[in-house]
Design a protein around this motif. Structure first.
Motif, PDB file in Angstrom:
ATOM      1  N   ALA A  40       0.835  -1.201   0.000  1.00 44.71           N
ATOM      2  CA  ALA A  40       0.000   0.000   0.000  1.00 44.71           C
ATOM      3  C   ALA A  40       0.873   1.256   0.000  1.00 44.71           C
ATOM      4  O   ALA A  40       0.582   2.233  -0.696  1.00 44.71           O
ATOM      5  CB  ALA A  40      -0.920  -0.006   1.214  1.00 44.71           C
ATOM      6  N   ARG A  98       2.340   1.768  -3.452  1.00 44.43           N
ATOM      7  CA  ARG A  98       1.344   2.281  -4.386  1.00 44.43           C
ATOM      8  C   ARG A  98       1.179   3.789  -4.241  1.00 44.43           C
ATOM      9  O   ARG A  98       1.071   4.513  -5.214  1.00 44.43           O
ATOM     10  CB  ARG A  98       0.008   1.559  -4.127  1.00 44.43           C
ATOM     11  CG  ARG A  98      -1.205   2.152  -4.802  1.00 44.43           C
ATOM     12  CD  ARG A  98      -1.176   1.839  -6.298  1.00 44.43           C
ATOM     13  NE  ARG A  98      -2.315   2.424  -6.988  1.00 44.43           N
ATOM     14  CZ  ARG A  98      -2.301   3.645  -7.523  1.00 44.43           C
ATOM     15  NH1 ARG A  98      -1.232   4.388  -7.423  1.00 44.43           N
ATOM     16  NH2 ARG A  98      -3.348   4.090  -8.157  1.00 44.43           N
ATOM     17  N   ARG A  99       1.157   4.241  -2.977  1.00 41.20           N
ATOM     18  CA  ARG A  99       0.892   5.640  -2.719  1.00 41.20           C
ATOM     19  C   ARG A  99       2.116   6.521  -2.961  1.00 41.20           C
ATOM     20  O   ARG A  99       2.006   7.651  -3.408  1.00 41.20           O
ATOM     21  CB  ARG A  99       0.437   5.845  -1.266  1.00 41.20           C
ATOM     22  CG  ARG A  99      -0.827   5.159  -0.943  1.00 41.20           C
ATOM     23  CD  ARG A  99      -1.992   5.803  -1.620  1.00 41.20           C
ATOM     24  NE  ARG A  99      -1.965   7.251  -1.486  1.00 41.20           N
ATOM     25  CZ  ARG A  99      -2.968   8.037  -1.756  1.00 41.20           C
ATOM     26  NH1 ARG A  99      -4.087   7.511  -2.166  1.00 41.20           N
ATOM     27  NH2 ARG A  99      -2.868   9.331  -1.601  1.00 41.20           N
ATOM     28  N   THR A 155      -7.320   3.988   4.933  1.00 40.77           N
ATOM     29  CA  THR A 155      -7.744   4.252   3.567  1.00 40.77           C
ATOM     30  C   THR A 155      -7.244   5.598   3.056  1.00 40.77           C
ATOM     31  O   THR A 155      -7.137   5.795   1.862  1.00 40.77           O
ATOM     32  CB  THR A 155      -9.277   4.215   3.476  1.00 40.77           C
ATOM     33  OG1 THR A 155      -9.803   4.929   4.602  1.00 40.77           O
ATOM     34  CG2 THR A 155      -9.793   2.793   3.521  1.00 40.77           C
TER      35      THR A 155
END
Lengths: 313, 264
Positions: free
Chosen positions: A215, A218-219, B256
């Protein structure tokens, strides 16, 4: 002008009683200046060894063949004295395990000023002022108090920010961050992400981020390289690799994330263990007979990425 | 009986200093119930008291106040023999498998020792038979038995620790961040294994982690801890989809949303 980092046919291996074990296997790539390049893979895939080999910080038992270029300079034929001038000043390192990377019996003041005075001719006073300023940039509100403390008095997230500050103390053009979010919870992970983003935005640093945190990759990253058994098996922009993975291994890695279904990659098929083809062959759900006999080359994708799998020949 | 483990207002403090004492409430009036065959997920950030709580449940630490009942019996009042049975029936799996296995013992001996301590199995043969069967159940090959802990991978290690716990025929497994040291692909296989084992054996889990996404996958009930207090408890769907407490919202949000990360 910050130069690119180019790796040409780099292999790093360790001699064991069972013969040589390759951590990095004939790897060639170019890390472009001005970008954040992510290197992802599981533990043991060779990603940290690759990162450390760029600074020649491997253990003595490691054997290295191939070349690493930093602009016109070849790092492995360079005298150590010259290399030391690059380390920290031109290529900074944010090491793994911030807790153990700091000296527990040395006050943070000395550790930070040492990093600054090693490369620049500055007085201790100037260095201390700079260290305090640096800490402030990394979100420490009372730098004077922090400088008088020891690393064990800090929390995990604070130590992570401290080693990041150390890595950037001399404003290097390149930074190698090795697992910056390992073992951190979501809130601290967000802080680290913010710090790295900030470094990139304010210092215009080029970065190599080595991580198993998909994650984060990806960011944070512009492009991603996927490492499996010391080889780059897929490469592309972060969005392409994470949203439309081509290689079965990359796809397996992504679908094992909790948010993508938590489907594990199959364990190696014992009947396929002795083979001379693709390194992922024993675990690959899409393998054909050919995969066990021939090694796939790098195939160009229409999106501009590269993948090492016969499916895309 | 559906309630296996009941925690009632469990608290624990730590004091430091001699002249000016400073008291920290690591666990502050925490109450919840583990239902048989279900998973209770406990989530919170570093330092919120999750691990102190698991130590209290395993009787490593005494609570300052409050009580824990296992099948209706207060665990503080167990005698020596009952205590040993309690320790067999409530097993704990730690974060680091390598630190949970004796480095100087072969895997076989580590597994045999656990059974010998609790006098399980008629003979060594019978124990070995059981060990082989359980190894298959957790998906490990027999040849690992003659290895030492440093010769196995992290995923295999965690499977072995689960195997050792299962050999003792436990009812409750306390899982304290069992996958945080592992890669995502290995994590996925361990999580699937845990879910399968629960269905096969009817095990009760207390799953402790800081990863709320993982809990959403495995839990039936989720409790959220902040600074020693249990601030929200609810069914999986309620906590994940309609959180009430601001801290729960923040936890879910930080998974998120990335840009929102502020430096305190």
């Amino acid at each position: 002008m910050v130069p690119d980092i180019e790796i040409q046919h780099l292999s790093v291996y360790f001699d064991t009683a069972q013969g040589p074990v390759y951590a990095v296997n004939d790897l060639s790539t170019i890390f472009r200046a001005g970008r954040i390049s992510g290197v992802i893979g599981e533990s043991g895939s060779g990603k940290s060894v690759m990162g450390m080999s760029l600074l020649r910080l491997l253990p003595n038992t490691a054997r290295v063949t191939g070349k690493c270029f930093f602009g016109p300079h070849e790092l492995y034929s360079m005298p150590l004295r010259q290399l030391r001038k690059l380390r920290g000043a031109a290529i900074g390192l944010i090491p793994q395990n911030p807790g153990t990377s700091l000296d527990p019996v040395m006050k943070l003041r000395r550790q930070l000023t040492e990093a600054i005075t090693t490369h620049g001719k500055r007085s201790r006073k100037e260095a201390e002022a700079q260290a305090a300023k640096l800490l402030q940039q990394f979100g420490f509100e009372e730098p004077e108090r922090i400088l008088n403390q020891y690393s064990f008095q800090m929390s995990g997230g604070m130590n992570q920010r401290l080693v990041s500050a150390l890595g950037l103390a001399c404003r290097p053009g390149w930074v190698i961050a090795d697992e910056p979010t390992k073992g951190l919870d979501a809130v601290i992970r967000n802080q680290v992400y913010t710090v790295l983003r900030q470094i990139y935005a304010e210092h215009h640093c080029s970065m190599i981020v080595i991580t198993h945190d998909l994650a984060l990759a990806r960011r944070l990253c512009d492009d991603i390289r996927v490492l499996y058994m010391g080889q780059i098996i897929e490469q592309g922009t972060a969005e392409e690799v994470m949203e439309h993975p081509y290689h079965p291994y990359t796809a397996g890695l992504i679908y094992s994330l909790p948010s993508r279904g938590m489907v594990p990659i199959p364990l190696p098929d014992p009947n396929r263990l002795s083979h001379s083809g693709c390194p992922f062959y024993p675990r690959c759900p899409k393998a054909t007979a050919r995969c066990g006999k021939e090694k796939p080359g790098d195939y160009l994708l229409p999106t501009g990425g590269k993948v090492r799998c016969f499916l895309y020949e | 009986m559906n309630k296996v483990l009941e925690l009632d207002a469990v608290s624990r403090n730590f004091t430091s200093g001699i002249f000016r004492t400073h008291t920290t409430w690591a666990v502050d009036h925490v109450s919840f119930t583990l239902e048989r065959g279900k998973t209770f997920g406990l989530v919170g950030n570093s330092g919120c008291g999750k691990t102190t709580l698991s130590r209290i449940i395993t009787r490593v630490l005494r609570p300052t106040s409050g009580s824990i009942r296992f099948e209706g019996e207060d665990i503080a009042r167990l005698d020596r023999r009952q205590c040993k049975t309690y320790h067999r029936r409530v097993q704990i799996i730690f974060q680091n498998p390598e630190a949970s296995l004796d480095p100087s013992m072969r895997i076989r001996d580590s597994l045999l020792e656990a059974m010998a301590i609790h006098h399980l199995g008629e003979s060594k043969e019978a124990r070995m038979e059981k060990i082989r069967a359980t190894l298959r159940q957790v998906g490990l090959p027999d040849y690992l038995l003659s290895r030492y802990p440093h010769q196995i991978s992290g995923g295999e290690g965690q499977r072995l620790v689960i195997c050792r716990a299962l050999l003792l025929e436990p009812e409750v497994l306390l899982l304290d961040e069992p996958t945080s040291m592992l890669d995502v692909s290995v994590q996925a296989s361990i999580m699937n294994l845990l879910r399968d084992l629960q269905q096969e054996l009817g095990l009760t889990y207390l799953y402790i982690t800081h990863d709320i996404e993982l809990l959403g996958w495995i839990s039936h009930t989720i409790g959220v801890m902040q600074k020693g207090r249990l601030v929200e408890v609810g069914s999986r769907d309620q906590v994940m989809d309609a959180p009430v407490h601001p801290y729960t919202k923040e936890l879910l949000y930080s998974y998120t949303h990335w840009e929102g990360g502020t430096i305190p």
